[in-house]
Design a protein around this motif. Structure first.
Motif, short mmCIF file in Angstrom:
data_model
loop_
_atom_site.label_atom_id
_atom_site.label_comp_id
_atom_site.label_asym_id
_atom_site.label_seq_id
_atom_site.Cartn_x
_atom_site.Cartn_y
_atom_site.Cartn_z
N ASP A 174 24.27 17.60 14.81
CA ASP A 174 23.41 16.99 15.86
C ASP A 174 23.75 15.49 15.99
OD1 ASP A 174 22.09 19.34 16.26
OD2 ASP A 174 20.53 18.90 14.76
N SER A 175 23.89 15.00 17.22
CA SER A 175 24.23 13.58 17.47
C SER A 175 23.41 13.08 18.66
CB SER A 175 25.73 13.44 17.74
OG SER A 175 26.03 12.10 18.05
N THR A 176 22.76 11.93 18.51
CA THR A 176 21.93 11.32 19.57
C THR A 176 22.39 9.87 19.78
OG1 THR A 176 20.05 12.68 18.94
CG2 THR A 176 19.61 10.74 20.33
N ILE A 177 22.75 9.53 21.02
CA ILE A 177 23.22 8.17 21.37
C ILE A 177 22.36 7.64 22.52
CG2 ILE A 177 25.16 6.77 22.18
CD1 ILE A 177 27.04 8.87 20.97
N ASN A 178 21.78 6.48 22.38
CA ASN A 178 20.98 5.80 23.43
C ASN A 178 21.75 4.58 23.93
OD1 ASN A 178 18.79 7.58 23.15
ND2 ASN A 178 17.97 6.39 21.42
N TYR A 179 21.95 4.48 25.25
CA TYR A 179 22.65 3.35 25.88
C TYR A 179 21.63 2.38 26.51
CZ TYR A 179 26.80 6.27 25.33
OH TYR A 179 27.80 7.03 24.82
N GLU A 180 22.00 1.06 26.60
CA GLU A 180 21.16 0.03 27.23
C GLU A 180 21.10 0.27 28.74
OE1 GLU A 180 19.24 -2.18 26.25
OE2 GLU A 180 19.69 -2.47 24.13
N VAL A 181 19.90 0.02 29.30
CA VAL A 181 19.72 0.13 30.74
C VAL A 181 20.00 -1.23 31.36
CG1 VAL A 181 18.10 0.68 32.58
CG2 VAL A 181 18.04 1.95 30.45
N ASP A 182 20.87 -1.33 32.35
CA ASP A 182 21.25 -2.60 33.00
C ASP A 182 20.21 -2.93 34.08
OD1 ASP A 182 22.46 -4.80 33.86
OD2 ASP A 182 24.30 -3.86 34.60
N LYS A 183 19.39 -4.00 33.82
CA LYS A 183 18.38 -4.42 34.79
C LYS A 183 18.34 -5.95 34.84
CE LYS A 183 14.29 -4.54 31.80
NZ LYS A 183 12.90 -4.06 31.62
N THR A 184 17.83 -6.48 35.95
CA THR A 184 17.73 -7.93 36.17
C THR A 184 16.31 -8.27 36.63
OG1 THR A 184 20.07 -8.04 36.82
CG2 THR A 184 18.65 -9.91 37.43
N ILE A 185 15.69 -9.24 35.93
CA ILE A 185 14.36 -9.72 36.31
C ILE A 185 14.52 -11.17 36.78
CG2 ILE A 185 12.03 -10.21 35.52
CD1 ILE A 185 12.39 -8.02 33.44
#
Length: 570
Positions: free
Chosen positions: A358-369
């Motif tokens: 089992d392998s779980t990878i979370n990527y950063e969400v690209d957002k601008t405030i």
């Protein structure tokens, strides 16, 4: 026996016909007294005229003062031996012009004039055994006086009065009351206070009294106008005087920059500029949050990653007893693969073993405030108009002609104006430069006053005339009245004071010595005038008759005795 001829030999005492006053003949003692009184009066008049000529020019020391300050100022001037007098109506104290500034400095060192306001110096002379109430009242009076003095330091304020309403403190919070203040301003003539100055006075009073808010301060001028009206406070969406003042200063600054850079080229009086600025005083804030599309996994940033692996054999049945646990597992028909943010892989091994990953990878969400706040006072649009006069050229003959600017000069000036004003085409700024001849400016004709109409000359002439008239009057009184009176009082007769009778007598005696007898025995005058002609003869009878008249006029007793003797001898 005495004869008539013997009477003529008597020499009369020199005397003058005494005048008559109020119908009585003067005696020598009365004459001396009258001469002494006349000399004293003449001398007093001369001294009065001299003192009048030496009277200094008085100038205003202080004016518009109250009675208490006036009394203190007069007392101080008397101690300083400075002469003073009051103006018409007693509204000002006058002192000599050469002592005005010296007197002001000396009185200022004594704290005069006080202006009717008593400050904290009231607390210096506290009486022993004073009550707490009087102590509180004196403190409040002192605080009001100090505030009034501070407000009077404003240039436009002539006098000020401050009234404080300070409630008595209470231990119960429910009964606590806030203090209030009222300020009455008396402004100088033709002076006003703008809103910023009113706010400054308002906050000055509010900051000087504990727990006094600016809303509880009322400011009124001498005309009864309420200056601190809170109901008319400027709202945030409206312009206030400070914003209008900012616009005017901004436009004037642009005009000044344009004229300062163009004046050296065309001349100081050959350029005129005006600017109109559209200023945005609104405030705006904006917040934006934007998301970009998902990037490929290779270019994305891994935020977190988790993996797990499990290995096992399937030889024996295991598990919960029952039918399911005794049966062998069913082989997998296809491998399980997943890609993306989360993935799990299950791999089936051969019949002899079991492996699980089992392998779980979370990527950063690209957002601008983004937060945007527009500043107040930004320039929305700027319009500038410039007028330039024709240039003057002088030919060889010295004739001055006006010619318009060339296209190159207009372009240069246009570029300079754009740089000076900060021209922005995207903002919608406009610029209009016009080259046109100016209308003839009428020269201000300054009429020079003649020297006899100039104020300085008039003042000097008055001073010279005063001293000259004083000198002439004093000389006339001295030589015409005082000196002759002094000579007569001392018994000295000058030659010019001889009366007509004495002169006639001396003339008769002199002429008698120059007389003789002609062939017929008549008395003739042997003297001659300047032209050599003989003077009209005077007889001895006429001479004797004149002497008898003089003798009878000067001493009637002698004449009476002579006549009495003549009659007795007859």
């Amino acid at each position: 026996m005495a004869t008539a001829n013997d009477a003529t030999l008597v020499t009369p005492a020199p005397a003058s016909t005494l005048p008559t006053i109020f119908g009585f003949t003067q005696t020598p003692g009365l004459r001396t007294i009258l001469l002494s009184v006349g000399a004293a009066i003449t001398l007093a008049i001369m001294v009065g005229i001299w003192m009048w000529s030496q009277q200094p020019d008085y100038r205003v020391l202080f004016s518009n003062f109250n009675d208490r300050d006036g009394g203190a100022i007069v007392a101080s001037l008397q101690q300083l031996n400075i002469p003073y007098k009051y103006s018409d109506g007693g509204i000002a104290i006058l002192v000599p012009a050469n002592q005005v500034y010296d007197a002001r400095l000396k009185l200022a060192s004594q704290g005069l004039p006080k202006g009717g306001n008593v400050g904290f110096e009231l607390m210096e002379n506290q009486k022993l055994g004073i009550s707490q109430f009087l102590e509180q009242v004196n403190f409040q009076r002192a605080l009001e006086g100090e505030l009034a003095r501070s407000i009077q330091a404003v240039s436009a304020v002539q006098t000020a009065r401050v009234h404080l309403a300070i409630p008595k403190s209470s231990v119960f919070i429910r009964d606590q009351q806030k203090p209030t203040a009222s300020v009455l301003l008396n402004l100088y003539p033709n002076r006003i206070l703008d809103q910023q100055q009113v706010n400054a006075i308002l906050h000055l009073v509010a900051s000087s009294v504990p727990e006094l808010s600016a809303k509880s301060v009322t400011i009124v001028d001498q005309n009864g106008n309420l200056l601190s009206d809170t109901s008319k406070q400027v709202m945030g969406n409206n312009l206030d005087p400070s914003q209008l003042k900012y616009v005017q200063e901004f436009q004037q600054n642009i005009v000044k920059r344009i004229e300062s850079i163009i004046s050296p080229i065309v001349g100081e009086r050959n350029v005129r500029a005006e600017a109109t600025a559209d200023i945005d005083f609104s405030r705006s804030e904006q917040a934006a949050e934007s998301y970009k599309p998902n990037s490929p996994p290779e270019s994305s940033t891994i935020r977190s990653q988790q993996s797990s692996e499990a290995y096992g054999k399937n030889a024996n049945a295991s598990g919960i007893p029952g039918a399911l646990s005794n049966q062998p597992p069913v082989p997998a028909t296809a491998p399980i693969t997943a890609s993306g943010p989360s993935a799990s892989q299950n791999t089936a091994a051969s019949n002899t073993g079991l492996t699980q990953k089992d392998s779980t990878i979370n990527y950063e969400v690209d957002k601008t405030i983004r937060y945007t706040q527009q500043p107040m006072g930004g320039v929305k649009r700027l319009s500038v108009a410039v007028v330039i006069n024709y240039k003057n050229e002088t030919d060889k003959s010295g004739k001055v002609t006006s010619k318009p600017l060339t296209d190159i000069e207009k372009t240069q000036i246009n570029d300079l104006v754009k740089e000076a004003m900060g021209f922005n085409k995207d903002r919608g700024d406009t610029l209009n430069v016009v080259n046109s001849p100016f209308a003839g400016q009428e020269k201000e004709s300054i009429v020079e006053l003649p020297i006899w109409k100039q104020p300085d000359s008039i003042q000097m002439a008055k001073e010279i005339g005063k001293y000259l008239i004083t000198a002439l009057v004093l000389l006339y009184l001295f030589f015409g009245y005082l000196k002759p009176m002094l000579y007569k009082i001392m018994g000295k007769e000058i030659k010019k004071s001889k009366n007509a009778e004495e002169l006639a007598l001396e003339k008769a005696v002199t002429e008698s010595k120059l007389t003789g007898e002609d062939e017929e025995g008549a008395v003739v005058n042997l003297s001659k005038d300047t032209e050599g002609q003989p003077i009209k003869p005077v007889s001895a009878y006429e001479i004797n008759l004149e002497m008898a008249k003089q003798l009878a006029a000067s001493d009637p007793k002698i004449v009476a005795n002579v006549i009495k003797t003549w009659v007795s001898n007859e």
